[in-house]
Structures are given as structure tokens and as C-alpha cells.
Design a protein around this motif. Sequence first.
Motif, PDB file in Angstrom:
ATOM      1  N   GLN A 167       0.832  -1.187   0.000  1.00 18.26           N
ATOM      2  CA  GLN A 167       0.000   0.000   0.000  1.00 18.26           C
ATOM      3  C   GLN A 167       0.877   1.253   0.000  1.00 18.26           C
ATOM      4  O   GLN A 167       1.804   1.375   0.784  1.00 18.26           O
ATOM      5  CB  GLN A 167      -0.928   0.032   1.223  1.00 18.26           C
ATOM      6  CG  GLN A 167      -2.034  -0.996   1.203  1.00 18.26           C
ATOM      7  CD  GLN A 167      -1.601  -2.340   1.734  1.00 18.26           C
ATOM      8  OE1 GLN A 167      -0.748  -2.419   2.605  1.00 18.26           O
ATOM      9  NE2 GLN A 167      -2.204  -3.399   1.227  1.00 18.26           N
TER      10      GLN A 167
ATOM     11  N   ILE B   8       0.372   5.449   0.290  1.00 14.49           N
ATOM     12  CA  ILE B   8      -0.609   6.456   0.666  1.00 14.49           C
ATOM     13  C   ILE B   8      -0.099   7.822   0.225  1.00 14.49           C
ATOM     14  O   ILE B   8       0.982   8.245   0.618  1.00 14.49           O
ATOM     15  CB  ILE B   8      -0.867   6.449   2.188  1.00 14.49           C
ATOM     16  CG1 ILE B   8      -1.309   5.054   2.647  1.00 14.49           C
ATOM     17  CG2 ILE B   8      -1.934   7.469   2.547  1.00 14.49           C
ATOM     18  CD1 ILE B   8      -1.452   4.914   4.140  1.00 14.49           C
TER      19      ILE B   8
ATOM     20  N   TRP C 123      -0.812  11.663   0.411  1.00 12.22           N
ATOM     21  CA  TRP C 123      -1.549  12.653   1.185  1.00 12.22           C
ATOM     22  C   TRP C 123      -1.600  13.978   0.434  1.00 12.22           C
ATOM     23  O   TRP C 123      -0.622  14.421  -0.150  1.00 12.22           O
ATOM     24  CB  TRP C 123      -0.900  12.859   2.549  1.00 12.22           C
ATOM     25  CG  TRP C 123      -0.989  11.664   3.443  1.00 12.22           C
ATOM     26  CD1 TRP C 123      -0.019  10.740   3.688  1.00 12.22           C
ATOM     27  CD2 TRP C 123      -2.136  11.252   4.208  1.00 12.22           C
ATOM     28  NE1 TRP C 123      -0.472   9.771   4.562  1.00 12.22           N
ATOM     29  CE2 TRP C 123      -1.763  10.063   4.895  1.00 12.22           C
ATOM     30  CE3 TRP C 123      -3.420  11.766   4.379  1.00 12.22           C
ATOM     31  CZ2 TRP C 123      -2.641   9.404   5.741  1.00 12.22           C
ATOM     32  CZ3 TRP C 123      -4.287  11.106   5.221  1.00 12.22           C
ATOM     33  CH2 TRP C 123      -3.899   9.930   5.889  1.00 12.22           C
TER      34      TRP C 123
ATOM     35  N   TYR D 269     -11.464   5.774   7.291  1.00 13.97           N
ATOM     36  CA  TYR D 269     -11.063   5.175   6.022  1.00 13.97           C
ATOM     37  C   TYR D 269     -12.283   4.650   5.283  1.00 13.97           C
ATOM     38  O   TYR D 269     -13.124   3.951   5.856  1.00 13.97           O
ATOM     39  CB  TYR D 269     -10.073   4.032   6.257  1.00 13.97           C
ATOM     40  CG  TYR D 269      -9.623   3.355   4.987  1.00 13.97           C
ATOM     41  CD1 TYR D 269      -8.807   4.016   4.074  1.00 13.97           C
ATOM     42  CD2 TYR D 269     -10.023   2.048   4.692  1.00 13.97           C
ATOM     43  CE1 TYR D 269      -8.406   3.402   2.899  1.00 13.97           C
ATOM     44  CE2 TYR D 269      -9.612   1.421   3.526  1.00 13.97           C
ATOM     45  CZ  TYR D 269      -8.812   2.105   2.639  1.00 13.97           C
ATOM     46  OH  TYR D 269      -8.407   1.490   1.471  1.00 13.97           O
TER      47      TYR D 269
ATOM     48  N   GLY E  82      -6.034  11.118   2.070  1.00  9.88           N
ATOM     49  CA  GLY E  82      -4.989  10.140   1.790  1.00  9.88           C
ATOM     50  C   GLY E  82      -5.501   9.097   0.808  1.00  9.88           C
ATOM     51  O   GLY E  82      -6.393   8.304   1.135  1.00  9.88           O
TER      52      GLY E  82
ATOM     53  N   VAL F  45      -5.145   5.745  -1.236  1.00 10.51           N
ATOM     54  CA  VAL F  45      -4.430   4.478  -1.102  1.00 10.51           C
ATOM     55  C   VAL F  45      -4.362   3.794  -2.454  1.00 10.51           C
ATOM     56  O   VAL F  45      -5.383   3.589  -3.110  1.00 10.51           O
ATOM     57  CB  VAL F  45      -5.120   3.550  -0.085  1.00 10.51           C
ATOM     58  CG1 VAL F  45      -4.379   2.219   0.026  1.00 10.51           C
ATOM     59  CG2 VAL F  45      -5.186   4.233   1.277  1.00 10.51           C
TER      60      VAL F  45
ATOM     61  N   PRO G   1       1.824   0.439   5.977  1.00  6.47           N
ATOM     62  CA  PRO G   1       1.701   1.512   5.008  1.00  6.47           C
ATOM     63  C   PRO G   1       3.087   2.028   4.643  1.00  6.47           C
ATOM     64  O   PRO G   1       3.947   2.160   5.497  1.00  6.47           O
ATOM     65  CB  PRO G   1       0.890   2.585   5.753  1.00  6.47           C
ATOM     66  CG  PRO G   1       0.207   1.834   6.849  1.00  6.47           C
ATOM     67  CD  PRO G   1       1.116   0.703   7.211  1.00  6.47           C
TER      68      PRO G   1
END
Length: 355
Positions: free
Chosen positions: A4, A6, A8, A283, A314, A316, A330
Motif C-alpha cells: 500500500q 498512501i 496525502w 477510512y 490520503g 491508497v 503503510p
Amino acid sequence: MNKQNIYWQLYQDDPILKPGFPSPVLADPSFLFPENCTDGLWHLFAHNIFGVQEFLSEDGVHWKKRKTVVWNAMRPFIFHEEGTYYLYYEKYKFLHVLMSWFPYRKWKSRIEVRTSKDLKTWSSPKTVIEPKFPFHKDLRFGESVSNPCLVKFGNKYRMYFSSSLVYIPDCGFCEPKYITVAESTSPLGPFSYFSDPILSPNEMDPFCNLGAGSIKVIEWKGRYLGFQNGIFWNPVRKESCSAILFLQSEDGLNFERINQTPILGPTGKGWKASHVYACDVKYSEAEKIFILYFNARDKAHWTQGKEAIGLFVGKVEESKGTVGKTANKPAKKQRPNPKKKISKPKPKVKKSKRK
């Protein structure tokens, strides 16, 4: 196995919610997705200098005030389980938040909860957390427990909260010094307190050398993610600052930073020039996206600064490949791709008319 990443990014440069006259502050947001609300709307709770207010939205971006839910209260957190809504907040005496800005006025607060089945009618308050241990108190500044965050761990409920106070001279007010935990078998308590903080300021830490601030914790991919706003002195700017730190933990108690630098911090100009404060994070499985509402301050001192609420997202992305022991962690923050548009938060259910 999947890895994953992320990314931002601010949803927009401007705040999505500003304080209304006469309060210079709108702060500490906590929210619910529309699919968890009886009316199919987004609900957000935040405080001004008078109490906790509720806001409604159809898209998570454009908000309208509904009402003041609790007077003489601040730093709310909303928790939903099995048809019941639990609103936690820091409770203080009448006008105490205004008087606390003046010297020699000691602070005293507790954490209360009210419940509701429809987000309209709320129960009488119940005290769930009070200052108990020495690290909940300061002889000079008072007794403080604040910034509640409830997380379910199996059959138990863990309350993360801030405690004690540290004075920030260039702000002219106190900020939370420690972060600690209490546990219960019910969201209504009684809670058993941990006897030591889990996060403390460290003079060697460039992003948490004055106060630990607050934390919001969520479970994600078998781990616990923490979003902490550390309070620190910036030697370059020669002023205090606050920024959001991205943490992870396997047990929800021992946290380490995913990013060594904050994922969101003050800009030196504009509405978030001085401090980026507390947040709430959830999430969305459907969109593979984190929604993070936060509040920020433009000037440090209480006689000059104003606080408003912004939106941080964020995104993903998962890529298949062979990954080692960190497969479920992460990845470290990467620079957002300017060509990649982050999707706008959308309700997952059919909209209903506001009553």
C-alpha cells in the motif's frame, strides 16, 4: 501480496469551515460518514469558545450549522456502534475557557459522554474520565483530561486521551502535555486507567518537544494507525508550532512514526500559518481513501489567532508484488502526483432531504 502506498494531499487550500462571529475559533472536528447516519448526511462536531456544535453536509465539503449540542464543552469525538451514537467531549465550568487565558487561572476538566439513537435527542451527560494520576495534573496550570478517542479492541474499548498541561508562551495558553489510555468493557465505562503515558514530549524530538498534543487512532490492515498533533518549538522560525505526525502500532500502545516528518504542518502564511492541530480520521473501503478533517491556526497568540477546519485526503494505491516483512505496513509518504486527481468525498447512500 499487496503493497500500500498512501498519497496525502489537501482537498483544497482554503478551509471548509470557518468560525462564526463572535468566536475566533472553530476546532477539533470529529465526523461520521453518511452511511452511518440515520438521515444519510455527513455529520461533523467541532467546538467554538462556547461549546460543541454540530454541522451537516451532503458531500462532506459544504457544511451548514445545525445547533449547539453541548455548552461549556470542547474537543468532541463521535463514536457509533449498533445503532447508538456516543458523543465524548471535554467538559469545563461556565466561562472557564475564557478565564483560563488570564494568568493564575487554573484549569479543571473531565471527559463526559452523551448518547443518542437519532443524532437529534441526546441523553443526560455521564462522566467517564477524570484527572486521577499525577501526570494528569500540573501544580501551576491545573488538572486536565481532554481529546477523547474511543477505539474498540476485541471485546474491550480503549479510550485515548490527553492529560496535564504545558504553557506555550508565544500562544499565551496551555496545550496538552501527555497522551494516555484507559480501558473498559463498555463505551460508557467504568474505565481502568493506565498508570503511565504512552506518548510524552521529548526535548530531543524536533516535532514533539513541548507537548504530546492529541491522537486519533484507527484500525487498518491489521495495524493501528495514529494521527498525533505534536506541539514543538521551531528554532528556525523561533516560535511554537504544531503538526500532524503519522504513526503505526501493532498493539495500539507502542507507536512508531511511519514518516519521520509531519504529513501536514504549518505553512508560515495564510489560515494555517502557525499551528496545525487535532484531527479526526476515517477510512473509506469503497474509495480506498482516508478522510481527515483538521483545524489550524493562523497566528500563535490567543488575542490574534483564529482557527478554522480543513480537509486532508490520503489516497491508497495498491500494487501487487513480492514484499518482505513490511508487506502490511503503510509505505512511507511519497510526493503526491499533481496529475492524479484525488476523488471528492461522496456519500455512499442515497441522499435524503434534511428535516
